[in-house]
Design a protein around this motif. Structure first.
Motif, short mmCIF file in Angstrom:
data_model
loop_
_atom_site.label_atom_id
_atom_site.label_comp_id
_atom_site.label_asym_id
_atom_site.label_seq_id
_atom_site.Cartn_x
_atom_site.Cartn_y
_atom_site.Cartn_z
N VAL A 97 0.96 -1.20 -0.12
CA VAL A 97 -0.15 0.10 0.01
C VAL A 97 0.74 1.16 0.01
N LEU A 98 2.09 1.37 0.96
CA LEU A 98 2.84 2.28 0.72
C LEU A 98 3.35 2.80 -0.64
N VAL A 99 3.93 1.51 -1.34
CA VAL A 99 4.72 1.72 -2.41
C VAL A 99 3.67 2.47 -3.70
N THR A 100 2.42 1.61 -3.59
CA THR A 100 1.62 1.83 -4.67
C THR A 100 0.91 3.43 -4.33
N LEU A 101 0.74 3.73 -2.99
CA LEU A 101 0.09 5.00 -2.97
C LEU A 101 1.06 5.95 -3.19
N SER A 102 2.45 5.76 -2.80
CA SER A 102 3.37 6.80 -3.08
C SER A 102 3.36 7.01 -4.46
N ILE A 103 3.73 5.88 -5.31
CA ILE A 103 3.89 6.21 -6.59
C ILE A 103 2.64 6.80 -7.15
N PHE A 104 1.52 6.46 -6.75
CA PHE A 104 0.18 7.21 -7.37
C PHE A 104 0.27 8.43 -7.02
N TYR A 105 0.54 9.05 -5.87
CA TYR A 105 0.70 10.39 -5.39
C TYR A 105 1.71 11.12 -6.22
N THR A 106 2.81 10.64 -6.31
CA THR A 106 3.91 11.02 -6.99
C THR A 106 3.59 11.62 -8.45
N LEU A 107 2.96 10.46 -9.20
CA LEU A 107 2.16 10.76 -10.35
C LEU A 107 1.25 12.01 -10.30
N VAL A 108 0.40 11.78 -9.53
CA VAL A 108 -0.73 12.85 -9.32
C VAL A 108 -0.07 14.34 -9.29
N MET A 109 1.18 14.42 -8.36
CA MET A 109 1.66 15.55 -8.25
C MET A 109 2.19 16.17 -9.68
N GLN A 110 2.82 15.24 -10.43
CA GLN A 110 3.39 15.22 -11.52
C GLN A 110 2.25 16.04 -12.51
N VAL A 111 1.34 15.16 -12.64
CA VAL A 111 0.14 15.76 -13.52
C VAL A 111 -0.16 17.10 -13.21
N ARG A 112 -0.38 17.47 -11.92
CA ARG A 112 -0.83 18.94 -11.43
C ARG A 112 0.32 19.72 -11.98
N ARG A 113 1.77 19.42 -12.03
CA ARG A 113 2.95 20.30 -12.30
C ARG A 113 2.59 20.49 -13.78
N VAL A 114 2.52 19.34 -14.63
CA VAL A 114 2.45 19.70 -16.02
C VAL A 114 1.21 20.33 -16.45
N ALA A 115 0.09 20.33 -15.61
CA ALA A 115 -1.11 21.02 -16.01
C ALA A 115 -0.78 22.42 -15.80
N ARG A 116 0.19 22.74 -14.57
CA ARG A 116 0.22 24.01 -14.24
C ARG A 116 1.46 24.80 -15.16
N HIS A 117 2.29 24.04 -15.49
CA HIS A 117 3.46 24.71 -16.36
C HIS A 117 3.17 24.79 -17.77
N ALA A 118 2.82 23.43 -18.45
CA ALA A 118 2.47 23.69 -19.96
C ALA A 118 1.19 24.20 -20.09
N ASP A 119 1.02 25.26 -20.91
CA ASP A 119 -0.13 25.95 -21.14
C ASP A 119 -0.69 25.14 -22.38
N ASN A 120 -1.03 23.97 -22.10
CA ASN A 120 -1.21 23.19 -23.34
C ASN A 120 -2.09 21.86 -22.65
N TYR A 121 -3.50 21.88 -22.79
CA TYR A 121 -4.38 21.02 -22.32
C TYR A 121 -3.93 19.73 -22.94
N LEU A 122 -3.55 19.55 -24.10
CA LEU A 122 -3.17 18.17 -24.85
C LEU A 122 -2.21 17.36 -23.96
N LEU A 123 -1.11 18.35 -23.74
CA LEU A 123 -0.02 17.64 -22.92
C LEU A 123 -0.57 16.98 -21.63
N THR A 124 -1.41 17.81 -20.82
CA THR A 124 -2.12 17.27 -19.61
C THR A 124 -2.66 16.08 -19.79
N ALA A 125 -3.65 16.33 -20.84
CA ALA A 125 -4.38 14.89 -21.19
C ALA A 125 -3.65 13.66 -21.66
N PHE A 126 -2.50 14.00 -22.33
CA PHE A 126 -1.83 12.96 -22.66
C PHE A 126 -1.22 12.35 -21.53
#
Lengths: 439, 350
Positions: free
Chosen positions: A132-161
C-alpha cells in the motif's frame, strides 16, 4: 537593535499562543487519557509547543490560510491517533513522531502527502503496509506530476496525454510492484542464503542466468556491431530484407525458437551428433574423457547445456542490440567520418576513434537492453535446456512442483527480479556517467 | 599541383560530368555555383571520399584517383564545421597530428602558430559544443591545417556565418593563404566571396563546370548566359553581331550597340550593371534614353531598372550619385556605357 512596542507584542503573541495551546493540550490529555501518565502527557505537550511555534514563527511566510491548514492537519493527526486508534501509549508516541515529521515537512507542501500515506499504510492497512505504501506513494507522485504539467504547460493536450500515459503506467507496473513487495527483505535473504539444496539451486540458477546472458550479450555486441554499422552506412541489395529479418526473433513466440533449436542442434540431429563427435575427439586429444581438460570437451553439446541456453538467448536478444546500435550509429554524421579520413585515419581507426565513441549511447543502451532480454528469456530455454537451471526455469520448476501455487517460486522470483533490476540500474547509472563525461 | 581531368562520377541520380580543372602551387581557386550543383560532391571526390567513375585526379603529378583519403594529404573543411564533439578545441586540432605521431614539441609549435594566425588561443581548452559559428569554423580550419596539407579544400566555410564574422573569416583565410602558401580550392555560392578571394574561378551548373579561368576572365568575360547571370550580370540579351574594321555592332531587341567583341552572327551579350553610367558626362560609345521602372536600395548601391522601348536594363548607382539625381519612377533618364563593356559570347548550343 530595539524592538518597537508593537513588534515586541507580536513576538510575545507568537510565543504565548503556542504556550497556551500546549498547556491546553496537556490539560485535555490528562483529563481524557489518564492512563498515559504525566511523563507522556508532558512530552506530547512539548511536541505540541514545537509544532505550534513552528506555525506561529513562520506565519509571515505561510500566510493565514496555510497556518489554518497546518493547524487543521495537526488536529486531524491528533484525532486519528488519539481518538480513532484509541490513544494507547505506543499510539501516543507514534503520534508524536508523525506530528514532528508533519511539522518539519509542512513547508514543502507535497511532502505532507507522503506523511499521510505512511500513516494510512501503517495504521489503516497494517497487514499490507508495504504494498500500500509503495503503490500509494507512486500514485501520489504521479498525481503531483500531472498537477505540475497541467500548471506549467499551457497546453491541455499535454496534460490529457499525461493522464492517459499515467493510466498505462499503472496497468504496466502495478502488478509488478504489487508482486515485488509480497516478501520481506528477511524472507528474501533467507531464501538466498539458505544452506539447503534449494538455497544452492537458487544461487546457482541466478548466477547461471547472469553469466549466460552476459556471454550472450558479448556475442551479440561482437557480431552485431559490425552488422549495425553495415546496415546504417552501406547500401546493398537485400538490405531491406535483412532489416526486416532482424525483427523476426522479436516477433515469433519463444517456444518456436526452442523447437527450432532442438531440431537444429538437438542431441539426435546430425549437427548435434557432429558436435558430440568433435567434442569426443578433442577430449581424446586432451587426455581422454576422464582427465580434467578432456571431460570439458567430452560433454560439449547444445541440448541441456549452457551452450544451448546461450544459443537461445543470442537469438532472442541480439536484435535488440543491433537496433539500438543502429540508432546510435545513425546519429553520427558521416561527414565527421569523412573529416577523420582526410586527417589521416583509415576506416578502422575512424570507426574506433570517431563513430564508436559518438554512438556509445546507443551501443551501450543496446547492450543493456540485450542483456535484459537475454536474462529474461524462458520459453525457448526450457525446451532446449531445461537443465542446467537458469533463474526463470527454476522459478517455473518450483511453481509446477507446488501444483501451481506461488509459494517458494514467488520468493525466488522476487529475488531474481530484484537482482536483475539492481544490475540493470547500476549499468544504466554507470553508463550515463560514462557517457556524460565523454559527451 | 592539383589537376582534374575529365572526372566523372555518379551517385544515385546525380552526376559530376567531365570535370577538368587545374590549380598551381599556391593558387586560390573558387568554384562558384548554385546550391545543389555538386560542389560538395566535387570536393569530396577530390578528397577521396568515394572513387571517380572515370577521369583522373592528380596531386603534384601523382595520379591519386585510387588512393584512399587518409593517404591523399588533403585538408578538408565542411560548411558545418564538423568538429569532433568528444574532444576539446585543442584535441580537435591535435587529432590529425596525433595520428601521424608527430613529436610533442612539433605539435605544440603548430598549435601555437595556428592559434596565433587565427586568434583562437583563448579557445584551446574549450568544449567545442560551446563555440560560436565563426569560432567553430576557425577551429575546423586549424584542424585541417595542422597536418600541413599542400592542398586545402573549403566547402562554403563562410556560408553559416553572419556578415561581420564572414568578413573577418575571409581575412583569416587570405592571411593563411599568404602565410602558408597552400593551394586552396574553395567552393561557394556567394559571388562576393569569389571576387574577394578567387585568383582562378570555375562556375558550376548541374554537375558540370561551365567556365574555368582566371577571376578576370570569368567576371569580365562570362561565356554563357548562366555564368553571366550567376555572377550577377542582369543585363543579358541575345542579338545579331556584325563585325567591321572598327569593332562590331550588335542589334538586340531593336537597339544597336557598339561592342569591342569580335564575334559575329547570333551571339549572347551582357553588360555589367556596375558599368552603366547614368546621365553620362563624357562621350560614350553607347548612349540610350529610357524610363525608370523601379529603384531598389541594395545597401551600398541603388539598383535602378530602366525600360528602353520594352528592353529592360539594370544599372547600379552609388548612393552618392543617387543623392545627386533622385530618379523618380517614370522619369526619363539618359545612360551609357563604353563599347568595351559590351561583352558577347556564343549562344548555348550554337
Amino acid at each position: 537593535m530595539t524592538l518597537t512596542l508593537s513588534s515586541a507584542k507580536k513576538l510575545q503573541g507568537r510565543i504565548i499562543i503556542p504556550l497556551a495551546l500546549a498547556t491546553g493540550q496537556l490539560a485535555i490529555v490528562r483529563q481524557f487519557w489518564p492512563q498515559l501518565g504525566d511523563a507522556i502527557g508532558t512530552f506530547l505537550a512539548l511536541v505540541a509547543l514545537l509544532c505550534a511555534l513552528n506555525g506561529t514563527l513562520n506565519i509571515v511566510r505561510l500566510g493565514r490560510r496555510m497556518l489554518g491548514l497546518y493547524a487543521l492537519g495537526y488536529v486531524l493527526l491528533f484525532a486519528f491517533f488519539m481518538v480513532a486508534l484509541g490513544g494507547a501509549p505506543h499510539r501516543a508516541l507514534m503520534f508524536s513522531v508523525v506530528a514532528l515529521f508533519f511539522c518539519a515537512l509542512f513547508h514543502m507542501g507535497f511532502l505532507v502527502g507522503y506523511v499521510i500515506i505512511v500513516v494510512v499504510a501503517y495504521f489503516v492497512f497494517p497487514f499490507h503496509a508495504l504494498p500500500v505504501l509503495v503503490t500509494l506513494s507512486i500514485f501520489y507522485t504521479l498525481v503531483m506530476q500531472v498537477r505540475r504539467v497541467a500548471r506549467h504547460a499551457d497546453n491541455y493536450l499535454l496534460t490529457a496525454f499525461f493522464l492517459v500515459s499515467f493510466l498505462l503506467v499503472l496497468v504496466v507496473f502495478f502488478p509488478l510492484l504489487h508482486f515485488m513487495v509480497q516478501r520481506t527483505p528477511q524472507d528474501l535473504a533467507k531464501a538466498f542464503f539458505a544452506a539447503d539444496a534449494l538455497g544452492s539451486d537458487v544461487r546457482e540458477a541466478i548466477w547461471r542466468s547472469i553469466v549466460t546472458s552476459s556471454i550472450s550479450t558479448g556475442i551479440a555486441v561482437v557480431l552485431g556491431l559490425p552488422l549495425a554499422y553495415v546496415l546504417v552506412r552501406a547500401d546493398f541489395r537485400g538490405k531491406s530484407i535483412l532489416d526486416v529479418a532482424l525483427d523476426v526473433p522479436i516477433l515469433i513466440p519463444a517456444p518456436i525458437v526452442g523447437i527450432a533449436l532442438i531440431m537444429f542442434v538437438g542431441g539426435s540431429t546430425d549437427l548435434g551428433l557432429a558436435v558430440k563427435r568433435a567434442g569426443e575427439s578433442l577430449a581424446a586429444l586432451f587426455g581422454g574423457a576422464n582427465s580434467p581438460a578432456g571431460s570439458a570437451f567430452a560433454n560439449i553439446r547444445f541440448e541441456g547445456s549452457a551452450l544451448g541456453i546461450i544459443f537461445a538467448q543470442v537469438i532472442v536478444s541480439a536484435p535488440f542490440f543491433i537496433r539500438s546500435a543502429m540508432t546510435g550509429i545513425r546519429g553520427v554524421d558521416p561527414r565527421l567520418e569523412n573529416v577523420a579520413r582526410t586527417l589521416g585515419a583509415g576506416p578502422l581507426k575512424t570507426f574506433a576513434l570517431i563513430t564508436l565513441p559518438l554512438a556509445v549511447r546507443g551501443v551501450f543502451s543496446g547492450a543493456i537492453l540485450c542483456w535484459a532480454r537475454a536474462i529474461s528469456e524462458w520459453g525457448s530455454i526450457q525446451l532446449i535446456a531445461y537443465r542446467p537451471l537458469t533463474g526463470p526455469t527454476l522459478i517455473y520448476d518450483l511453481y509446477q512442483a507446488k501444483g501451481g501455487a506461488p509459494g517458494p517460486s514467488a520468493t525466488v522470483a522476487i529475488l531474481m527480479a530484484l537482482i536483475c533490476l539492481g544490475i540493470f540500474i547500476v549499468l544504466h547509472v554507470v553508463g550515463s556517467r560514462l557517457i556524460w563525461r565523454r559527451g | 599541383m592539383l589537376k582534374l581531368q575529365n572526372v566523372t562520377r555518379k551517385i544515385g541520380n546525380f552526376s559530376l560530368i567531365d570535370i577538368s580543372l587545374d590549380a598551381g602551387k599556391g593558387d586560390y581557386v573558387i568554384i562558384l555555383g548554385p546550391t545543389g550543383c555538386g560542389k560538395t560532391m566535387l570536393l569530396e571526390t577530390i578528397a577521396g571520399i568515394g572513387r571517380v567513375d572515370a577521369g583522373t585526379i592528380s596531386i603534384a603529378g601523382r595520379d591519386v584517383s585510387a588512393v584512399p583519403p587518409e593517404k591523399r594529404d588533403i585538408g578538408f573543411v565542411y560548411q558545418r564545421s564538423m568538429l569532433f564533439p568528444h574532444h576539446t578545441v585543442e584535441g580537435n586540432i591535435r587529432w590529425g597530428m596525433r595520428l601521424r605521431r608527430l613529436p610533442a614539441d612539433e605539435q605544440q609549435r603548430r598549435i601555437d602558430k595556428l592559434a596565433g594566425i587565427l586568434g583562437i588561443g583563448p579557445l584551446l581548452g574549450r568544449d567545442v559544443r560551446n563555440l560560436s559559428g565563426g569560432e567553430s569554423q576557425k577551429v575546423a580550419l586549424a584542424r585541417a591545417l595542422a597536418i600541413e596539407p599542400p592542398i586545402l579544400l573549403l566547402d562554403e566555410p563562410l556560408a553559416p556565418l553572419d556578415p561581420p564574422a564572414r568578413e573577418a573569416m575571409r581575412g583569416e583565410i587570405l592571411k593563411i593563404h599568404r602565410e602558408l602558401a597552400a593551394t586552396i580550392l574553395h567552393v561557394t555560392h556567394d559571388q562576393v566571396t569569389a571576387r574577394v578571394l578567387g585568383r582562378k574561378v570555375g562556375v558550376m551548373e548541374r554537375g558540370r563546370i561551365r567556365q574555368f579561368g582566371t577571376a578576370g576572365d570569368v567576371f569580365e568575360r562570362p561565356n554563357s548566359e548562366f555564368v553571366a547571370r550567376f555572377i550577377g550580370i542582369e543585363n543579358v540579351y541575345s542579338g545579331l553581331a556584325r563585325t567591321s574594321a572598327e569593332g562590331s555592332e550588335i542589334t538586340a531587341g531593336g537597339i544597336r550597340l557598339k561592342s569591342s567583341s569580335t564575334l559575329s552572327g547570333g551571339v549572347g551579350l551582357c553588360i555589367s550593371p556596375e558599368m552603366i553610367q547614368l546621365a553620362p558626362g563624357k562621350q560614350l560609345a553607347n548612349v540610350l534614353d529610357g524610363s525608370v521602372r523601379e529603384v531598389a536600395d541594395r545597401g551600398s548601391v541603388f539598383r535602378v531598372s530602366i525600360d528602353v522601348n520594352g528592353v529592360p536594363f539594370t544599372a547600379h548607382v552609388s548612393r552618392c550619385e543617387y543623392e545627386q539625381n533622385r530618379f523618380g519612377i517614370g522619369a526619363t533618364v539618359r545612360f551609357g556605357f563604353d563599347a568595351d563593356k559590351v561583352h558577347s559570347f556564343k549562344l548555348d548550343g550554337a
